[in-house]
Design an enzyme around this catalytic site. Structure first.
Site, short mmCIF file in Angstrom:
data_model
loop_
_atom_site.label_atom_id
_atom_site.label_comp_id
_atom_site.label_asym_id
_atom_site.label_seq_id
_atom_site.Cartn_x
_atom_site.Cartn_y
_atom_site.Cartn_z
N LYS A 1 -8.00 -0.45 -9.58
CA LYS A 1 -8.69 -1.76 -8.32
C LYS A 1 -9.74 -0.55 -8.00
O LYS A 1 -9.37 0.52 -7.58
CB LYS A 1 -7.96 -1.71 -7.14
CG LYS A 1 -7.88 -2.42 -6.23
CD LYS A 1 -7.02 -2.72 -5.09
CE LYS A 1 -7.56 -2.84 -3.84
NZ LYS A 1 -8.04 -2.20 -3.22
N THR B 1 -5.98 2.49 -7.25
CA THR B 1 -7.20 2.07 -5.99
C THR B 1 -7.78 3.37 -6.57
O THR B 1 -7.44 4.60 -6.09
CB THR B 1 -6.49 1.92 -4.46
OG1 THR B 1 -5.96 1.32 -4.14
CG2 THR B 1 -8.51 1.55 -4.09
N TYR C 1 -1.64 5.53 -4.31
CA TYR C 1 -3.35 6.32 -3.71
C TYR C 1 -2.51 7.54 -4.36
O TYR C 1 -1.45 8.15 -4.17
CB TYR C 1 -3.31 6.52 -2.21
CG TYR C 1 -3.91 5.57 -1.73
CD1 TYR C 1 -5.34 5.22 -2.38
CD2 TYR C 1 -3.70 5.00 -0.85
CE1 TYR C 1 -6.05 4.60 -1.76
CE2 TYR C 1 -4.46 3.61 0.54
CZ TYR C 1 -5.94 3.45 -0.28
OH TYR C 1 -6.56 2.56 0.17
N HIS D 1 -13.22 -2.85 -1.89
CA HIS D 1 -12.11 -2.67 -0.91
C HIS D 1 -12.93 -3.07 0.70
O HIS D 1 -12.88 -2.48 1.53
CB HIS D 1 -12.40 -0.76 -1.29
CG HIS D 1 -11.29 -0.55 0.11
ND1 HIS D 1 -10.91 1.06 -0.82
CD2 HIS D 1 -10.74 -0.10 1.23
CE1 HIS D 1 -9.60 1.05 -0.22
NE2 HIS D 1 -9.61 0.39 0.78
N SER E 1 0.83 -1.47 0.40
CA SER E 1 0.19 0.13 0.09
C SER E 1 0.71 1.18 0.06
O SER E 1 1.81 1.58 0.47
CB SER E 1 -0.98 -0.45 1.45
OG SER E 1 -1.77 1.63 1.16
C1 FNR Z 1 -7.98 -2.04 2.87
N1 FNR Z 1 -7.65 -1.88 2.12
C2 FNR Z 1 -6.81 -1.05 0.79
N2 FNR Z 1 -6.94 -1.50 -0.70
C3 FNR Z 1 -6.24 -0.50 -1.78
O1 FNR Z 1 -6.30 -0.12 -2.32
N3 FNR Z 1 -4.60 0.16 -0.62
C4 FNR Z 1 -5.10 0.53 0.67
O2 FNR Z 1 -4.11 1.05 1.93
C5 FNR Z 1 -5.69 -0.66 1.48
N4 FNR Z 1 -6.02 -0.31 3.38
C6 FNR Z 1 -6.67 -1.44 3.37
C7 FNR Z 1 -6.81 -1.57 5.38
C8 FNR Z 1 -7.42 -2.78 5.51
C9 FNR Z 1 -7.00 -2.69 7.57
C10 FNR Z 1 -8.14 -3.52 4.84
C11 FNR Z 1 -8.81 -4.70 5.87
C12 FNR Z 1 -8.33 -3.35 3.64
C13 FNR Z 1 -8.49 -2.85 0.98
C14 FNR Z 1 -8.49 -4.13 0.17
O3 FNR Z 1 -6.23 -4.06 -0.71
C15 FNR Z 1 -8.89 -4.80 -0.41
O4 FNR Z 1 -10.05 -4.37 -1.01
C16 FNR Z 1 -9.69 -5.50 1.11
O5 FNR Z 1 -9.51 -5.75 2.70
C17 FNR Z 1 -10.59 -7.56 0.85
O6 FNR Z 1 -11.51 -6.86 1.02
P1 FNR Z 1 -11.79 -8.55 2.43
O7 FNR Z 1 -11.57 -9.95 1.63
O8 FNR Z 1 -10.09 -8.13 3.38
O9 FNR Z 1 -12.92 -8.56 3.74
#
Ligand code: FNR
Length: 391
Positions: A264, A182, A156, A288, A132
Site C-alpha cells: 500500500k 504500508t 506497519y 495515504h 491497522s
Molecule cells: C490513515 N491511513 C492509514 N493507513 C495505513 O496504512 N495505516 C494506518 O494506520 C492509517 N491510519 C490512518 C489514520 C487516519 C486518521 C487517516 C485519515 C488515514 C491512510 C488510509 O488507509 C487511507 O490511505 C486514506 O485514508 C485515504 O484517503 P481518504 O480517502 O480517506 O482521504
C-alpha cells in the site's frame, strides 16, 4: 426494513435504502461534506485535526479530490440493468461490491468503541475491514467481533524484526486473510494541523493495543506496561516505523506469512514493476490520503500508469479521495479492481459509532449501485475506460 446488500438482489437493496432514508432518515448526514461537519462537532479539535488533516499545506489532500472532478462519465443507456451484481473476487475473498475499508489507526480517539464498532459494521455488510497495526484494540478482539466476516491486516513494519514477525503470525492465526504492507510511512510526515495543536496520538500512547498485547513487545520491557506505561510508549515510538527498509527486505514477509501480500502506497509505475518482480500479490495506489508527501501526485492521477504497467498480473486497488459511488466508478474505469473507503467511515464512527459506520457504508453502497447502473453497467467487469472522458 433492514436493507443488506444482498449481492444478487442489489436493485432492491439500493431502492430499499433510498426508501428507508426518505422515510426515516439516515443516522449520519448523507453528504460527505455534512458528515465531516458532524464529525467535527462530535470530536475534540485535536482528534478532528488528526482525522481530517494531511501533510504540509494539504495540497495533495485537495488534489486527491480534484483529480476525480477532471474525469466525466459518459453513461450508456438502454442496457439491461435488472440483474446488477457487483460481486468482486479479490485474493480469495468475494466482496459484495468493489469496496474495502481502508486501514485507519487510533480509532479510540474517534469513538469509545473504536475498531470494534467499525468491525461490527463492516461485518454486517460483509465489506472487508483492513485493521491497522496502530489500532486501539488488539487484532484478536477485532477478529472475535467479526466472526467469519472477511478481514485483512495492515502491517506497519516494526524496526524490531521479532515484533514484526510476531504481528504477522498473530494476524494469520486470527483469521485475517491478507497482509497490507504500508510502504509510504517508514517515518511520519510533517503535519501542520497536528503540530499547530501540539498533538500526536502516537506520542500520547494511542494506537498501541497490538503492541501492548504482543508477547515479544512486552518481553522488551523491564516492567509490564500496566505498571509503567512510559517506557512502553517510548519503545513504541522508537520502533513503530523502520526507516531502513528497502526492496531487499521483502522476502522477510514471505518467510513469516503464507497470506497474500499487498503493498500500500505505490504511486509510480517503476515501483509497481519492482513490486511485481518481488512477487507481491496486489498493490494499492495511495498517497495515504495526502498525509505523507505534501505535493505528491493525486492517487487517481497515478493510477493509469501503474495499472498499465501491472497489466492485470495482480489486482490494483486505489484509495485517497473516494467519497461517492462516482469516484469508485472512475477508479475502476481507470484500472482499479476495487477501492478503499477511508475518512468517510471514520467520520461516521465519530458521529454515531457502529451504526454511523454501517449507515455510511450502506449509503456508499447504494450510491455505488445506482451510479454504476445508471452509467450503463451491470457488473464490475463491464466498467471500462471507454466510459470516461477527461475534461
Ligand atoms: C490513515 N491511513 C492509514 N493507513 C495505513 O496504512 N495505516 C494506518 O494506520 C492509517 N491510519 C490512518 C489514520 C487516519 C486518521 C487517516 C485519515 C488515514 C491512510 C488510509 O488507509 C487511507 O490511505 C486514506 O485514508 C485515504 O484517503 P481518504 O480517502 O480517506 O482521504
Amino acid at each position: 426494513m433492514q436493507p443488506t446488500p444482498a449481492v444478487d438482489r442489489s436493485i432492491s437493496f439500493s431502492v430499499a435504502r433510498q426508501l428507508e432514508v426518505y422515510q426515516r432518515g439516515s443516522c449520519v448526514p448523507v453528504s460527505c461534506e455534512a458528515l465531516e461537519a458532524r464529525a467535527r462537532e462530535a470530536l475534540t479539535p485535536q482528534a478532528f485535526a488528526y482525522l481530517s488533516g494531511g501533510a504540509g499545506a494539504e495540497d495533495t489532500m485537495r488534489a486527491n479530490l480534484e483529480a476525480f472532478r477532471r474525469w466525466r462519465i459518459e453513461p450508456r443507456v438502454l442496457r439491461d440493468l435488472s440483474g446488477r451484481d457487483w460481486r468482486t473476487p479479490l485474493l480469495g475473498t468475494v466482496l459484495p461490491a468493489p469496496v474495502l475499508l481502508a486501514p485507519i489507526g487510533m480509532q479510540g480517539i474517534f469513538h469509545a468503541d473504536a475498531e470494534l464498532a467499525t468491525a461490527r459494521a463492516a461485518a454486517s455488510v460483509r465489506v472487508p475491514m483492513i485493521l491497522s497495526s496502530a489500532a486501539s484494540r488488539p487484532l484478536e478482539q477485532v477478529a472475535d467481533a467479526m466472526a467469519d466476516a472477511p478481514r485483512w491486516f495492515q502491517f506497519y513494519w516494526s524496526a524490531d524484526a521479532e515484533v514484526a514477525a510476531s504481528f504477522l503470525g498473530r494476524a494469520e492465526r486470527a483469521g485475517y486473510s491478507a497482509i497490507v504492507v504500508t510502504v509510504d510511512c517508514p517515518i511520519l510526515s510533517w503535519r501542520e494541523r497536528d503540530l499547530g495543536l501540539a498533538y500526536s496520538p502516537v506520542v500520547f500512547g494511542e494506537g498501541m493495543a497490538n503492541y501492548l498485547s504482543d508477547p515479544v513487545f512486552r518481553s522488551r520491557l523491564a516492567r509490564p506496561p500496566e505498571e509503567d506505561i512510559e517506557p512502553a510508549v517510548r519503545r513504541f515510538v522508537e520502533t513503530f516505523g523502520n526507516a531502513a527498509l528497502t526492496w531487499n527486505d521483502l522476502p522477510f514477509l514471505r518467510r513469516h506469512t503464507r497470506l497474500p501480500i499487498v503493498l500500500k502506497g505505490i504511486l509510480r509505475a517503476d515501483d509497481a514493476a519492482r513490486a511485481l518482480d518481488a512477487g507481491v500479490d496486489g498493490l494499492i495506489v495511495s498517497n495515504h490520503g495526502g498525509r505523507q508527501v505534501d505535493g505528491a501526485v493525486a492517487s487517481l492521477d497515478a493510477l493509469p500508469r501503474v495499472a498499465e504497467r501491472v497489466a492485470g498480473r495482480v489486482p490494483v486497488l486505489l484509495d485517497s479521495g473516494i467519497r461517492r459511488g462516482a469516484d469508485a466508478f472512475k477508479a475502476l474505469a481507470l484500472g482499479a479492481s476495487a477501492v478503499l473507503l477511508g475518512r468517510p467511515y471514520a467520520w461516521g464512527l465519530a458521529a454515531a459509532g457502529e451504526q454511523g459506520v454501517r449507515e455510511v457504508l450502506l449509503n456508499f453502497l447504494a450510491d455505488l449501485d445506482l451510479t454504476f447502473g445508471l452509467s450503463g453497467c451491470a457488473s464490475v467487469a463491464e466498467v471500462t475506460r471507454d466510459f470516461l472522458r477527461r475534461e
